[in-house]
Motif scaffolding. Structure first.
Motif, PDB file in Angstrom:
ATOM      1  N   ASN A  50      28.174 -26.485 -39.822  1.00 24.00           N
ATOM      2  CA  ASN A  50      28.018 -27.913 -39.542  1.00 24.00           C
ATOM      3  C   ASN A  50      26.927 -28.220 -38.521  1.00 24.00           C
ATOM      4  OD1 ASN A  50      29.904 -28.684 -41.419  1.00 24.00           O
ATOM      5  ND2 ASN A  50      31.575 -28.861 -39.959  1.00 24.00           N
ATOM      6  N   ASP A  51      26.546 -27.230 -37.723  1.00 26.57           N
ATOM      7  CA  ASP A  51      25.468 -27.422 -36.751  1.00 26.57           C
ATOM      8  C   ASP A  51      24.093 -27.237 -37.389  1.00 26.57           C
ATOM      9  OD1 ASP A  51      27.324 -27.862 -34.733  1.00 26.57           O
ATOM     10  OD2 ASP A  51      27.382 -25.738 -34.161  1.00 26.57           O
ATOM     11  N   SER A 147      30.546 -20.347 -36.057  1.00 25.91           N
ATOM     12  CA  SER A 147      29.089 -20.490 -35.990  1.00 25.91           C
ATOM     13  C   SER A 147      28.389 -19.150 -35.744  1.00 25.91           C
ATOM     14  CB  SER A 147      28.705 -21.493 -34.892  1.00 25.91           C
ATOM     15  OG  SER A 147      29.172 -21.037 -33.639  1.00 25.91           O
TER      16      SER A 147
END
Length: 177
Positions: A50-51, A147
Protein backbone atom coordinates in the motif's frame (compact mmCIF):
# COMPACT_ATOMS: atom_id res chain seq x y z
CA UNK A 1 0.53 -16.15 13.09
CA UNK A 2 -1.02 -13.57 10.79
CA UNK A 3 -3.18 -14.75 7.92
CA UNK A 4 -3.31 -13.28 4.42
CA UNK A 5 -5.08 -14.47 1.32
CA UNK A 6 -5.69 -13.72 -2.31
CA UNK A 7 -7.95 -15.18 -4.93
CA UNK A 8 -5.87 -16.94 -7.55
CA UNK A 9 -6.77 -17.74 -11.14
CA UNK A 10 -5.88 -20.57 -13.50
CA UNK A 11 -4.25 -18.10 -15.84
CA UNK A 12 -3.18 -14.59 -14.92
CA UNK A 13 -2.96 -12.08 -17.75
CA UNK A 14 -0.72 -9.06 -17.72
CA UNK A 15 -2.62 -6.12 -16.33
CA UNK A 16 -4.78 -8.26 -14.02
CA UNK A 17 -4.38 -7.30 -10.38
CA UNK A 18 -4.76 -9.80 -7.52
CA UNK A 19 -5.41 -7.95 -4.24
CA UNK A 20 -3.83 -9.43 -1.09
CA UNK A 21 -5.97 -9.07 2.04
CA UNK A 22 -5.32 -9.52 5.74
CA UNK A 23 -7.59 -11.24 8.28
CA UNK A 24 -9.83 -8.17 8.48
CA UNK A 25 -10.28 -8.33 4.67
CA UNK A 26 -8.31 -5.08 4.25
CA UNK A 27 -6.17 -4.90 1.13
CA UNK A 28 -2.49 -4.63 2.05
CA UNK A 29 -1.13 -4.77 -1.50
CA UNK A 30 -1.53 -6.40 -4.87
CA UNK A 31 0.14 -8.88 -7.22
CA UNK A 32 0.62 -8.38 -10.95
CA UNK A 33 2.11 -10.45 -13.76
CA UNK A 34 4.93 -8.58 -15.52
CA UNK A 35 7.85 -9.05 -17.87
CA UNK A 36 11.21 -8.64 -16.14
CA UNK A 37 14.42 -7.94 -18.01
CA UNK A 38 16.63 -11.05 -18.04
CA UNK A 39 13.77 -13.35 -17.04
CA UNK A 40 11.66 -15.83 -18.98
CA UNK A 41 8.60 -14.30 -20.57
CA UNK A 42 5.44 -15.03 -18.61
CA UNK A 43 7.37 -16.00 -15.46
CA UNK A 44 7.59 -12.62 -13.71
CA UNK A 45 5.42 -11.17 -10.94
CA UNK A 46 5.43 -8.15 -8.67
CA UNK A 47 4.01 -7.45 -5.24
CA UNK A 48 3.27 -3.80 -4.49
CA UNK A 49 2.32 -2.87 -0.93
CA UNK A 50 0.00 0.00 0.00
CA UNK A 51 2.98 2.34 0.38
CA UNK A 52 3.90 1.78 -3.28
CA UNK A 53 7.00 -0.34 -2.61
CA UNK A 54 7.35 -2.97 -5.31
CA UNK A 55 9.30 -6.23 -5.26
CA UNK A 56 9.60 -8.26 -8.47
CA UNK A 57 10.49 -11.93 -8.90
CA UNK A 58 11.07 -13.92 -12.05
CA UNK A 59 12.82 -17.00 -13.38
CA UNK A 60 16.10 -16.11 -15.03
CA UNK A 61 16.37 -17.15 -18.67
CA UNK A 62 17.68 -20.71 -18.81
CA UNK A 63 20.11 -22.36 -21.16
CA UNK A 64 21.30 -25.91 -21.64
CA UNK A 65 23.46 -25.82 -18.49
CA UNK A 66 20.69 -24.74 -16.15
CA UNK A 67 17.66 -26.28 -17.82
CA UNK A 68 16.68 -28.37 -14.79
CA UNK A 69 17.63 -25.94 -12.03
CA UNK A 70 15.99 -22.52 -12.07
CA UNK A 71 17.48 -19.29 -10.76
CA UNK A 72 15.01 -16.79 -9.36
CA UNK A 73 15.81 -13.08 -9.62
CA UNK A 74 14.35 -10.83 -6.95
CA UNK A 75 14.47 -7.14 -7.75
CA UNK A 76 13.75 -4.17 -5.51
CA UNK A 77 14.35 -0.52 -6.26
CA UNK A 78 17.96 -0.73 -5.03
CA UNK A 79 18.95 -4.41 -4.92
CA UNK A 80 18.87 -7.63 -6.91
CA UNK A 81 19.00 -11.00 -5.14
CA UNK A 82 19.11 -14.55 -6.48
CA UNK A 83 17.63 -17.75 -5.15
CA UNK A 84 18.28 -21.11 -6.79
CA UNK A 85 16.65 -24.50 -6.98
CA UNK A 86 18.51 -26.87 -4.70
CA UNK A 87 20.05 -29.32 -7.15
CA UNK A 88 18.89 -32.87 -6.50
CA UNK A 89 15.96 -31.88 -4.30
CA UNK A 90 14.28 -29.88 -7.06
CA UNK A 91 13.92 -33.04 -9.15
CA UNK A 92 11.70 -34.52 -6.42
CA UNK A 93 9.97 -31.49 -4.88
CA UNK A 94 10.06 -27.68 -4.88
CA UNK A 95 13.12 -26.53 -2.94
CA UNK A 96 14.76 -23.11 -3.34
CA UNK A 97 17.64 -21.59 -1.38
CA UNK A 98 19.52 -18.32 -1.30
CA UNK A 99 20.46 -15.25 0.65
CA UNK A 100 18.53 -12.01 1.12
CA UNK A 101 20.05 -9.17 3.14
CA UNK A 102 22.54 -11.55 4.77
CA UNK A 103 19.85 -14.01 5.84
CA UNK A 104 19.69 -17.58 4.50
CA UNK A 105 16.30 -18.34 3.04
CA UNK A 106 14.89 -21.75 2.17
CA UNK A 107 11.53 -22.27 0.48
CA UNK A 108 10.35 -25.87 0.17
CA UNK A 109 7.30 -28.00 -0.39
CA UNK A 110 6.27 -30.18 2.54
CA UNK A 111 4.44 -33.53 2.62
CA UNK A 112 1.09 -31.71 2.88
CA UNK A 113 1.71 -29.96 -0.47
CA UNK A 114 2.18 -26.65 1.34
CA UNK A 115 5.20 -24.40 0.90
CA UNK A 116 7.25 -23.54 3.99
CA UNK A 117 9.58 -20.56 4.19
CA UNK A 118 12.49 -20.60 6.62
CA UNK A 119 14.93 -17.79 7.34
CA UNK A 120 18.14 -18.76 9.13
CA UNK A 121 16.53 -22.17 9.90
CA UNK A 122 13.50 -20.52 11.57
CA UNK A 123 10.06 -21.16 10.10
CA UNK A 124 8.52 -17.78 9.22
CA UNK A 125 5.68 -18.62 6.83
CA UNK A 126 3.49 -21.31 5.30
CA UNK A 127 1.80 -20.96 1.92
CA UNK A 128 -1.33 -23.03 1.43
CA UNK A 129 -1.86 -23.22 -2.33
CA UNK A 130 -5.26 -22.57 -3.80
CA UNK A 131 -7.72 -25.42 -3.76
CA UNK A 132 -11.00 -25.59 -5.65
CA UNK A 133 -12.03 -22.24 -4.13
CA UNK A 134 -8.94 -20.61 -5.69
CA UNK A 135 -8.12 -18.91 -2.38
CA UNK A 136 -4.43 -19.04 -1.53
CA UNK A 137 -3.72 -18.62 2.18
CA UNK A 138 -0.43 -17.38 3.58
CA UNK A 139 0.37 -17.66 7.27
CA UNK A 140 3.30 -15.56 8.50
CA UNK A 141 4.94 -15.00 11.85
CA UNK A 142 3.58 -12.00 13.73
CA UNK A 143 6.92 -10.16 13.59
CA UNK A 144 7.14 -10.24 9.77
CA UNK A 145 6.18 -6.79 8.46
CA UNK A 146 3.95 -6.59 5.37
CA UNK A 147 6.21 -3.92 3.87
CA UNK A 148 9.38 -6.05 4.13
CA UNK A 149 11.13 -7.71 1.21
CA UNK A 150 10.76 -11.10 2.96
CA UNK A 151 6.98 -10.72 3.07
CA UNK A 152 6.90 -9.89 -0.64
CA UNK A 153 9.14 -12.88 -1.41
CA UNK A 154 6.81 -15.17 0.57
CA UNK A 155 3.80 -13.93 -1.40
CA UNK A 156 5.55 -14.16 -4.78
CA UNK A 157 7.16 -17.58 -4.22
CA UNK A 158 3.68 -19.06 -4.52
CA UNK A 159 3.78 -18.22 -8.24
CA UNK A 160 7.23 -19.73 -8.66
CA UNK A 161 5.87 -22.87 -6.97
CA UNK A 162 2.94 -22.92 -9.41
CA UNK A 163 5.31 -22.64 -12.38
CA UNK A 164 7.47 -25.44 -10.93
CA UNK A 165 4.41 -27.70 -10.49
CA UNK A 166 3.22 -27.06 -14.06
CA UNK A 167 6.67 -27.75 -15.52
CA UNK A 168 7.25 -30.87 -13.42
CA UNK A 169 3.84 -32.28 -14.42
CA UNK A 170 4.70 -31.64 -18.07
CA UNK A 171 8.05 -33.45 -17.73
CA UNK A 172 6.40 -36.29 -15.80
CA UNK A 173 3.81 -36.72 -18.56
CA UNK A 174 6.55 -36.94 -21.19
CA UNK A 175 8.59 -39.46 -19.21
CA UNK A 176 5.83 -41.74 -17.97
CA UNK A 177 3.20 -41.70 -20.72
Amino acid sequence: MKRFEFKDALYIKKGKVLPVANEEREHIGFIEKVDISGCEKGHGFTFTDNDGTTVAIGIQKRGIKNLLAATYLIKTTNETYTLKDKVGNSLLYFCVEGNIDGKNIRVEENWSKEVEVKVDHTHIATIRPADFSFHTIILVEDNLCESSILFAVVVLMYFMYKIYKNESEFIEDILFD
